[in-house]
Design an enzyme around this catalytic site. Sequence first.
Site, PDB file in Angstrom:
ATOM      1  N   MET A  30      43.153  38.014  30.727  1.00 48.68           N
ATOM      2  CA  MET A  30      43.551  36.662  30.336  1.00 48.68           C
ATOM      3  C   MET A  30      45.004  36.662  29.861  1.00 48.68           C
ATOM      4  SD  MET A  30      40.201  34.836  28.835  1.00 48.68           S
ATOM      5  CE  MET A  30      40.251  35.557  27.216  1.00 48.68           C
ATOM      6  N   HIS A  34      48.907  43.845  26.548  1.00 44.01           N
ATOM      7  CA  HIS A  34      49.328  44.902  25.630  1.00 44.01           C
ATOM      8  C   HIS A  34      48.949  46.238  26.272  1.00 44.01           C
ATOM      9  CE1 HIS A  34      45.082  44.983  24.761  1.00 44.01           C
ATOM     10  NE2 HIS A  34      45.126  43.741  24.336  1.00 44.01           N
ATOM     11  N   HIS A  37      45.480  46.672  28.027  1.00 40.50           N
ATOM     12  CA  HIS A  37      45.399  46.187  29.415  1.00 40.50           C
ATOM     13  C   HIS A  37      46.112  47.164  30.365  1.00 40.50           C
ATOM     14  CE1 HIS A  37      45.369  42.205  27.155  1.00 40.50           C
ATOM     15  NE2 HIS A  37      44.281  42.095  27.900  1.00 40.50           N
TER      16      HIS A  37
HETATM   17  P1  AMP Z   1      41.203  40.145  28.115  1.00 44.57           P
HETATM   18  O1  AMP Z   1      42.561  39.810  28.587  1.00 44.57           O
HETATM   19  O2  AMP Z   1      41.035  40.096  26.631  1.00 44.57           O
HETATM   20  O3  AMP Z   1      40.127  39.384  28.860  1.00 44.57           O
HETATM   21  O4  AMP Z   1      40.973  41.662  28.478  1.00 44.57           O
HETATM   22  C1  AMP Z   1      41.082  42.112  29.809  1.00 44.57           C
HETATM   23  C2  AMP Z   1      40.525  43.511  29.885  1.00 44.57           C
HETATM   24  O5  AMP Z   1      41.263  44.374  29.029  1.00 44.57           O
HETATM   25  C3  AMP Z   1      39.048  43.580  29.425  1.00 44.57           C
HETATM   26  O6  AMP Z   1      38.355  44.466  30.279  1.00 44.57           O
HETATM   27  C4  AMP Z   1      39.179  44.139  28.034  1.00 44.57           C
HETATM   28  O7  AMP Z   1      38.043  44.848  27.597  1.00 44.57           O
HETATM   29  C5  AMP Z   1      40.368  45.090  28.211  1.00 44.57           C
HETATM   30  N1  AMP Z   1      40.957  45.387  26.916  1.00 44.57           N
HETATM   31  C6  AMP Z   1      41.359  44.507  25.978  1.00 44.57           C
HETATM   32  N2  AMP Z   1      41.812  45.165  24.884  1.00 44.57           N
HETATM   33  C7  AMP Z   1      41.674  46.481  25.150  1.00 44.57           C
HETATM   34  C8  AMP Z   1      41.960  47.680  24.416  1.00 44.57           C
HETATM   35  N3  AMP Z   1      42.459  47.637  23.191  1.00 44.57           N
HETATM   36  N4  AMP Z   1      41.689  48.866  24.993  1.00 44.57           N
HETATM   37  C9  AMP Z   1      41.160  48.916  26.246  1.00 44.57           C
HETATM   38  N5  AMP Z   1      40.887  47.834  26.990  1.00 44.57           N
HETATM   39  C10 AMP Z   1      41.128  46.637  26.447  1.00 44.57           C
END
Ligand code: AMP
Length: 282
Positions: A30, A34, A37
């Site tokens: 989304m 960081h 990702h």
């Molecule tokens: P999001 O943008 O929050 O939907 O996250 C996208 C992907 O990045 C998802 O699979 C999350 O689980 C992964 N993600 C987010 N934060 C972390 C993190 N600190 N370490 C590893 N993967 C992450």
Amino acid sequence: MKLFKRTNDIKEIINKFKRNNLSIGFIPTMGALHNGHLKLILECKKKCDVTVSSIFVNPTQFNDKNDFNKYPRTTEKDLEALLNTGCDILFLPSEKDIYPSENDKNYPLGALEQVFEGAFRPGHFQGVCQVVDRLFKNISPDEVFFGQKDYQQCMVINKLLKTDPSFEKINMNIVPTVRETDGLAMSSRNLRLSSEERKIAPVIYETLQKVKQNLKPGDLTNLTDEAKHRLAEAGLVPDYFSIAHAETLVQINNWNGKDPLVALVAAFLGKIRLIDNLTLTN
Ligand code: AMP
């Protein structure tokens, strides 16, 4: 890196890769990217010929409209980060492209969506499945990469992969949580913490670690009560702090010393809701 905004265009390039027998790895996000990702991107690059990522702030997975409106959107910075990490393709769809018509499909998630995040964010995992279903169908990946940071989400995606025959060949990769040096799990929501809150936030991981250190077979209630107390003392308001079976997410109050366990936590720090987890038995 090539950027695509329309489903038809991305499908066309993916088909071209497939005709050339190139393996496709996919990381949905989304945005507000960081190093967590970017770790998923790096893992994908190790394993696949083509690394595809998407940025789409999915309205259907937000049960709180305010949270959706306030979700950080940093597309320019994200593009640069993806480019520097070596992402090959970025899909940046519009809401119309993802949801051209009413979405009324119900995904059979069973008990998985009734506990933890499912219980506190009604409809959240249905929304996650809606978007992931559409993205997977557009991108037809061989490998997909998700972060352990969203432990329950990984289980939901595993279930989606098992229940939809068109996803039979997709292989799931779960990447360990990337943390700041003080232990705070990286999250796009961390950007919204005040500097005071940011100093408090590492108590979440400290508490998870303490639980892991003190884990013993038998009644776990004291352990989780102490953890909640520790969070509350630091100024957090926990939605839950629970220990569950690591494979079924059934809450475990009395441990037989054998079942694999995970501790899961969600807590508010001011207005920001943070989640984290730690596997306890490996
Ligand atoms: P999001 O943008 O929050 O939907 O996250 C996208 C992907 O990045 C998802 O699979 C999350 O689980 C992964 N993600 C987010 N934060 C972390 C993190 N600190 N370490 C590893 N993967 C992450």
